[in-house]
Write an enzyme that holds these catalytic residues in place. Structure first.
Site, PDB file in Angstrom:
ATOM      1  N   ASN A 294      -3.794 -19.679  52.329  1.00  0.00           N
ATOM      2  CA  ASN A 294      -4.688 -20.702  51.779  1.00  0.00           C
ATOM      3  C   ASN A 294      -4.211 -21.269  50.437  1.00  0.00           C
ATOM      4  O   ASN A 294      -4.724 -22.294  49.973  1.00  0.00           O
ATOM      5  CB  ASN A 294      -6.133 -20.185  51.651  1.00  0.00           C
ATOM      6  CG  ASN A 294      -6.851 -20.068  52.981  1.00  0.00           C
ATOM      7  OD1 ASN A 294      -7.673 -19.164  53.180  1.00  0.00           O
ATOM      8  ND2 ASN A 294      -6.566 -20.966  53.922  1.00  0.00           N
TER       9      ASN A 294
ATOM     10  N   ASP B 266     -15.227 -19.898  58.977  1.00  0.00           N
ATOM     11  CA  ASP B 266     -14.372 -21.083  59.090  1.00  0.00           C
ATOM     12  C   ASP B 266     -15.220 -22.327  59.358  1.00  0.00           C
ATOM     13  O   ASP B 266     -16.293 -22.244  59.955  1.00  0.00           O
ATOM     14  CB  ASP B 266     -13.356 -20.875  60.219  1.00  0.00           C
ATOM     15  CG  ASP B 266     -12.152 -21.800  60.081  1.00  0.00           C
ATOM     16  OD1 ASP B 266     -12.024 -22.487  59.048  1.00  0.00           O
ATOM     17  OD2 ASP B 266     -11.337 -21.834  61.023  1.00  0.00           O
TER      18      ASP B 266
HETATM   19  C1  IPE Z   1      -8.781 -18.590  57.990  1.00  0.00           C
HETATM   20  O1  IPE Z   1      -9.171 -19.897  58.057  1.00  0.00           O
HETATM   21  C2  IPE Z   1      -8.951 -18.089  56.594  1.00  0.00           C
HETATM   22  C3  IPE Z   1     -10.319 -17.989  56.126  1.00  0.00           C
HETATM   23  C4  IPE Z   1     -11.392 -18.260  56.812  1.00  0.00           C
HETATM   24  C5  IPE Z   1     -10.444 -17.552  54.780  1.00  0.00           C
HETATM   25  P1  IPE Z   1      -8.129 -21.102  57.931  1.00  0.00           P
HETATM   26  O2  IPE Z   1      -8.943 -22.337  58.041  1.00  0.00           O
HETATM   27  O3  IPE Z   1      -7.297 -20.940  56.728  1.00  0.00           O
HETATM   28  O4  IPE Z   1      -7.236 -20.870  59.213  1.00  0.00           O
HETATM   29  P2  IPE Z   1      -6.285 -21.868  60.009  1.00  0.00           P
HETATM   30  O5  IPE Z   1      -5.381 -22.519  59.015  1.00  0.00           O
HETATM   31  O6  IPE Z   1      -7.179 -22.880  60.667  1.00  0.00           O
HETATM   32  O7  IPE Z   1      -5.594 -21.003  60.991  1.00  0.00           O
HETATM   33  C1  IPE Z   2     -13.160 -21.831  55.665  1.00  0.00           C
HETATM   34  O1  IPE Z   2     -13.395 -23.176  55.863  1.00  0.00           O
HETATM   35  C2  IPE Z   2     -13.133 -21.450  54.203  1.00  0.00           C
HETATM   36  C3  IPE Z   2     -11.813 -21.064  53.689  1.00  0.00           C
HETATM   37  C4  IPE Z   2     -10.710 -20.987  54.373  1.00  0.00           C
HETATM   38  C5  IPE Z   2     -11.761 -20.763  52.300  1.00  0.00           C
HETATM   39  P1  IPE Z   2     -12.202 -24.225  55.886  1.00  0.00           P
HETATM   40  O2  IPE Z   2     -12.002 -24.737  54.488  1.00  0.00           O
HETATM   41  O3  IPE Z   2     -11.010 -23.636  56.512  1.00  0.00           O
HETATM   42  O4  IPE Z   2     -12.835 -25.364  56.786  1.00  0.00           O
HETATM   43  P2  IPE Z   2     -12.072 -26.231  57.876  1.00  0.00           P
HETATM   44  O5  IPE Z   2     -11.457 -25.274  58.834  1.00  0.00           O
HETATM   45  O6  IPE Z   2     -11.050 -27.043  57.156  1.00  0.00           O
HETATM   46  O7  IPE Z   2     -13.148 -27.041  58.500  1.00  0.00           O
HETATM   47 MG    MG Z   3     -10.386 -23.581  58.462  1.00  0.00          MG
END
Ligand code: IPE
Ligand code: IPE
Ligand code: MG
Length: 261
Positions: free
Chosen positions: A86, A38
């Site tokens: 997502n 993340d």
């Molecule tokens: C969790 O991260 C999913 C992945 C890392 C693929 P998100 O960024 O989607 O989670 P939330 O929305 O902050 O809970």
């Molecule tokens: C995790 O990074 C990757 C995926 C969920 C695909 P994020 O895209 O959630 O990054 P933040 O949380 O917005 O910084």
């Molecule tokens: Mg994230």
């Protein structure tokens, strides 16, 4: 699991001040480490870049995590790459991610061959774009006879959907008269999860400081040790991995019992 000590030592040669390979008990490395990768978006935004650049940068961290896991001799590395939630992101970002998954997998296949890594997926792949699905299938086919570490990618994965799916499969077998309701137990449900046959994670790492599971492995994480770091995924290095393992090794895992020794 096989571990090449010379390669491992060379890989961890340039130690930072706070952590060295010697701080790790190699006899007690976790069997299965799982990572919620993340913080890609925040990493990019902080640099004035598009979020997609964060995802691209995250691929380097993932390659390093796979190599690190192989060097340390893990049995399983699993990573959360795309959740069932997502899809709510802007279409452009979703498209970029789907494309990135496909190109990354093709690019990394030589590494999987070289390191004897067997690929696996958690999640409903039928909803993915055809090109991504075909590349994933190619990855599965090409690594099916590998006998080393299992590398599992959770893509279009949601734990509630996974448990509901397992319940549905079992219900269909009951309805067909193949099994009776009192044969439905934990082990039968487990056999119908995406993780069937794999040990539960010993250690869950989440980067970027979020203290939640975001619908990840709700069943499998029942007794997993958690390690959350503020480091954003594109900055997560082999040394951060070692810090997580050192933390894990300092825990007392009781599984509901009491420690006698
Ligand atoms: C969790 O991260 C999913 C992945 C890392 C693929 P998100 O960024 O989607 O989670 P939330 O929305 O902050 O809970
Ligand atoms: C995790 O990074 C990757 C995926 C969920 C695909 P994020 O895209 O959630 O990054 P933040 O949380 O917005 O910084
Ligand atoms: Mg994230």
């Amino acid at each position: 699991m096989f571990r090449d000590l010379d390669k491992l030592r060379a890989y961890y040669a340039d130690a930072p001040e706070d952590i060295r390979l010697e701080d790790i008990d190699l006899e007690r490395v976790p069997s299965h480490v799982s990572i919620i990768m993340d913080g890609n978006g925040r990493w990019a935004t902080a640099r004035g870049l598009d979020r997609s650049q964060g995802h691209v940068a995250g691929v380097d961290s993932l390659r390093e995590a796979v190599t690190t896991s192989v060097r340390l001799g893990l049995d399983v590395l699993s990573v959360y790459a795309f959740s069932t939630e997502n899809w709510r992101r802007p279409q452009r970002e979703v498209d970029l991610l789907m494309h990135l998954f496909a190109t990354t997998l093709v690019n990394e296949l030589p590494l999987f061959h070289q390191e004897n890594v067997r690929l696996r997926f958690f999640g409903d792949l039928t909803a993915l774009p055809e090109q991504t699905r075909l590349v994933f299938q190619r990855g599965l086919d090409e690594t099916a006879d590998h006998t080393g570490m299992v590398f599992a990618l959770a893509v279009n994965y949601g734990s509630r959907a996974e448990i509901a799916r397992a319940a549905r499969i079992v219900a269909e077998r009951v309805a067909a008269g193949e099994i009776s309701p009192n044969e439905v137990d934990e082990s039968l449900l487990e056999k119908n999860l995406y993780t069937a046959g794999l040990p539960d994670p010993d250690l869950l790492i989440r980067t970027s400081g979020e203290l939640r599971l975001s619908n990840y492995l709700l069943w499998q994480l029942a007794y997993t040790e958690f390690y959350v770091t503020d480091t954003l995924w594109p900055d997560f290095s082999r040394w951060d991995f070692l810090r997580a393992i050192a933390s894990f090794q300092g825990r007392s895992r009781r599984f509901g019992g009491v420690v006698t020794s």
